[in-house]
Design an enzyme around this catalytic site. Structure first.
Site, PDB file in Angstrom:
ATOM      1  N   GLN A  72     111.266   7.203  40.374  1.00 14.26           N
ATOM      2  CA  GLN A  72     112.272   7.391  41.407  1.00 14.26           C
ATOM      3  C   GLN A  72     112.407   6.166  42.304  1.00 14.26           C
ATOM      4  O   GLN A  72     111.532   5.303  42.358  1.00 14.26           O
ATOM      5  CB  GLN A  72     111.921   8.606  42.265  1.00 14.26           C
ATOM      6  CG  GLN A  72     112.106   9.934  41.537  1.00 14.26           C
ATOM      7  CD  GLN A  72     111.941  11.114  42.471  1.00 14.26           C
ATOM      8  OE1 GLN A  72     110.869  11.653  42.642  1.00 14.26           O
ATOM      9  NE2 GLN A  72     113.039  11.519  43.101  1.00 14.26           N
ATOM     10  N   HIS A  73     113.542   6.122  42.979  1.00 10.18           N
ATOM     11  CA  HIS A  73     113.825   5.202  44.089  1.00 10.18           C
ATOM     12  C   HIS A  73     114.141   3.761  43.688  1.00 10.18           C
ATOM     13  O   HIS A  73     114.661   3.017  44.514  1.00 10.18           O
ATOM     14  CB  HIS A  73     112.663   5.144  45.096  1.00 10.18           C
ATOM     15  CG  HIS A  73     112.122   6.455  45.523  1.00 10.18           C
ATOM     16  ND1 HIS A  73     112.911   7.484  45.984  1.00 10.18           N
ATOM     17  CD2 HIS A  73     110.847   6.922  45.545  1.00 10.18           C
ATOM     18  CE1 HIS A  73     112.154   8.520  46.287  1.00 10.18           C
ATOM     19  NE2 HIS A  73     110.900   8.217  46.027  1.00 10.18           N
ATOM     20  N   ASP A 246     110.974  11.273  37.878  1.00 10.14           N
ATOM     21  CA  ASP A 246     109.714  11.527  37.171  1.00 10.14           C
ATOM     22  C   ASP A 246     108.994  12.779  37.648  1.00 10.14           C
ATOM     23  O   ASP A 246     108.449  13.540  36.838  1.00 10.14           O
ATOM     24  CB  ASP A 246     108.789  10.304  37.236  1.00 10.14           C
ATOM     25  CG  ASP A 246     108.587   9.751  38.644  1.00 10.14           C
ATOM     26  OD1 ASP A 246     109.111  10.344  39.613  1.00 10.14           O
ATOM     27  OD2 ASP A 246     107.907   8.726  38.768  1.00 10.14           O
TER      28      ASP A 246
END
Length: 443
Positions: A72-73, A246
Site C-alpha cells: 500500500q501507499h 496487501d
C-alpha cells in the site's frame, strides 16, 4: 485443462504468484522473484520480477482470471504518455514525515489537534510519512519539475494491473476500495466513497481545477472485471480483478471473520481487524481502511517488526533457532527493555526515533536476557497497536498471527500472554497472493 485463477503479491521485497484451483482452493503451483532493496524503486523492476515469477510458475496459459495484491501507499506518478516520472516512493520511505505534519496543521488552520480530527473525518486516517498524500507534498516541495509533469497518480497494484492489460491509456487505470483508502485523498468513512480532489490539490499546491485534470484510478467493486490481459503476451483470455492492498489481500486469504484480527509480523507489523462497520479513531492512530469484500479493515501498522529479531540476532551473533532458544531459556528479561524503533516508528508516530536497550545491569547483560527483551519488545509494540484498536471501539476476539516473525518459537510461545488474547498461528502460506487469487475466483 482446468481453468485456474492466479493471485499476485507484489510486496516491498519480492513478487509472489500462486496458481489456484478455484473449486478446491488448492494451490497447484507458485513462482517468486525478488525486488531491489530500498525505499524507492523504479516500477519497471516490479514488472520484470512479475515476469520472472510467472515463468517460474510455468506460465498462465491455463489461468482464466488474475488479481494483483500490492504494497500500500507507494506513490507512482505517470506523465501524459503513461511513462513513470520518477522511482516510486514506497510506504517505508520516511522523507515525507514533515510533509505529513504540515498537512495536518494546514487542515486545522494551524491547530494540530483540529487538523487530526478533520483528516480522520474526511479520509479515515491522518497523514504520516507512509501515506501517499504526504509523498505528493514532498514531491511538490522538493521536485517541483517532476510534480508539474504529473498526469496520473496510482499505487503499485494499480500500475501492475494496468501494465498486465497492456493498455497505455491513463483512463484505464483502476483500483479498489482497500488500496484507495490508503492514499489520504479518498473519502473512506462516508457513504460517498470517492476522491477528495481538494486534498489532492492541497498536497500538490495546485488549484482544485488543476487537480481534477489528474487521472486517478477508477475505484472498482470487489467482484468487478477491470480488463483483460495483454494480447501481445497471449494473456487476452485472462480477466483482471480489481486487486487489493496487501493487508486486505491477507485478510481475504486468511478468511477473517468479524472481530478477528490479523497480526502480521513481516517487514512491518500490522494489526488489521475485519469489521462490518467503519472504525473512526479521532486520535488518528488507527487508519480506517476498507477491505477487499465491501466491508472494513481498520488497521494499526508499525514500521518495525521481524527486523527487530534480525537486528538483535545479528548483535548476538546467533541464528534464529539459537536466538529463540536463548529467549526461552529464561523466564524474564530481568528488567532489560528494548525500545525497538530501529527505523523510526509509525505507531506511535515517531518517524525520527531510534532503538534503545535500557535497564542494563551486570546481572542481565547476557545473551539470554537480551534475546528475551527483544522478543518482548516486539510483542509489546504489537500490543500497543492492538490497544489502540480497542481504544477506538473495536473488539478483538482472536488473533491470527502470520509473517516471518511468527515462525520464531519464542514469539509464538510468548504472544498470548503479552497480547492478552487467543492467538492462532495458521500454516505458513502466501496469504496476500492467496487472497488475491480468491478475489480472482469471485469475478
Amino acid at each position: 485443462m482446468k481453468p485456474y485463477v492466479a493471485g499476485v503479491d507484489s510486496s516491498t521485497q519480492s513478487v509472489k504468484i500462486v496458481i489456484m484451483d478455484p473449486i478446491t482452493g488448492q494451490v497447484v503451483r507458485e513462482g517468486r522473484a525478488c525486488h531491489p532493496q530500498g525505499t524507492e524503486v523504479d516500477p519497471t523492476y516490479w514488472w520484470e520480477a512479475f515476469l520472472t515469477a510467472v515463468e517460474e510458475a510455468s506460465g498462465l496459459d491455463d489461468v482464466r482470471a488474475i488479481s494483483f495484491g500490492g504494497q500500500q501507499h507507494g506513490m507512482v506518478c505517470l506523465d501524459k504518455n503513461g511513462e513513470v516520472i520518477r522511482p516510486a516512493l514506497l510506504w517505508n520511505d520516511t522523507r515525507s514525515a514533515q510533509a505529513g505534519k504540515d498537512l495536518v496543521k494546514e487542515l486545522g488552520s494551524g491547530d494540530e489537534g483540529l487538523g487530526v480530527k478533520e483528516w480522520v473525518y474526511r479520509t479515515g486516517s491522518v497523514p504520516v510519512a507512509s501515506i501517499t498524500i504526504t509523498k505528493l507534498r514532498w514531491l511538490a516541495d522538493h521536485e517541483p519539475d517532476n510534480a508539474a509533469k504529473i498526469a496520473a497518480v496510482c499505487l503499485p497494484h494499480d500500475w501492475l494491473s494496468w501494465k498486465f492489460s497492456g493498455s497505455t491509456r491513463l483512463e484505464d487505470l483502476a483500483t479498489d476500495r482497500s488500496d484507495a483508502s490508503g492514499t489520504g485523498y479518498f473519502k473512506t468513512p462516508s457513504a460517498d466513497q470517492s476522491y477528495d480532489y481538494s486534498l489532492l490539490a492541497r498536497a500538490l499546491r495546485i488549484s482544485e481545477a488543476e487537480a481534477h485534470k489528474i487521472q486517478l484510478p477508477r475505484v472498482a467493486g470487489p467482484r468487478e472485471v477491470i480488463g483483460h490481459g495483454d494480447a501481445d503476451h497471449g494473456w487476452n483470455h485472462i480477466a483482471i480483478g480489481p486487486g487489493c492492498g496487501d493487508n486486505a489481500g491477507a485478510a481475504l486469504g486468511l478468511k477473517l471473520s468479524p472481530g478477528e484480527a490479523m497480526l502480521s509480523l513481516g517487514t512491518s507489523g500490522v494489526v488489521a481487524l475485519r469489521s462490518d462497520k467503519p472504525i473512526v479513531d479521532p486520535e488518528g492512530i488507527i487508519t480506517g481502511f476498507a477491505d477487499a469484500t465491501g466491508q472494513w479493515l481498520p488497521l494499526a501498522c508499525t514500521l518495525n517488526a521481524s527486523r527487530i529479531i534480525d537486528a538483535m540476532a545479528a548483535v548476538l551473533g546467533v541464528d534464529y533457532q539459537q536466538f529463540s532458544e536463548l529467549a526461552l531459556s529464561v523466564d524474564s528479561a530481568r528488567g532489560l527493555e528494548l525500545t525497538p524503533y530501529f527505523e523510526g516508528e509509525r505507531t506511535p508516530n515517531l518517524p525520527n526515533a531510534t532503538a534503545s536497550l535500557t535497564g542494563m545491569t551486570l546481572d542481565n547483560c547476557r545473551p539470554a536476557y537480551v534475546a528475551r527483551a527483544s522478543v518482548e519488545g516486539l510483542l509489546s509494540l504489537m500490543r500497543g497497536a492492538m490497544d489502540a484498536m480497542r481504544s477506538a471501539g473495536a473488539e478483538v476476539t482472536k488473533v491470527q498471527m502470520v509473517g516471518g516473525g511468527a515462525k520464531l518459537e519464542a514469539v509464538r510461545v510468548l504472544a498470548p500472554d503479552i497480547l492478552g488474547v487467543e492467538v492462532e498461528v495458521p500454516e505458513a502460506s502466501e496469504y496476500v497472493a492467496l487472497g488475491a487469487a480468491r478475489q480472482a475466483a469471485m469475478i
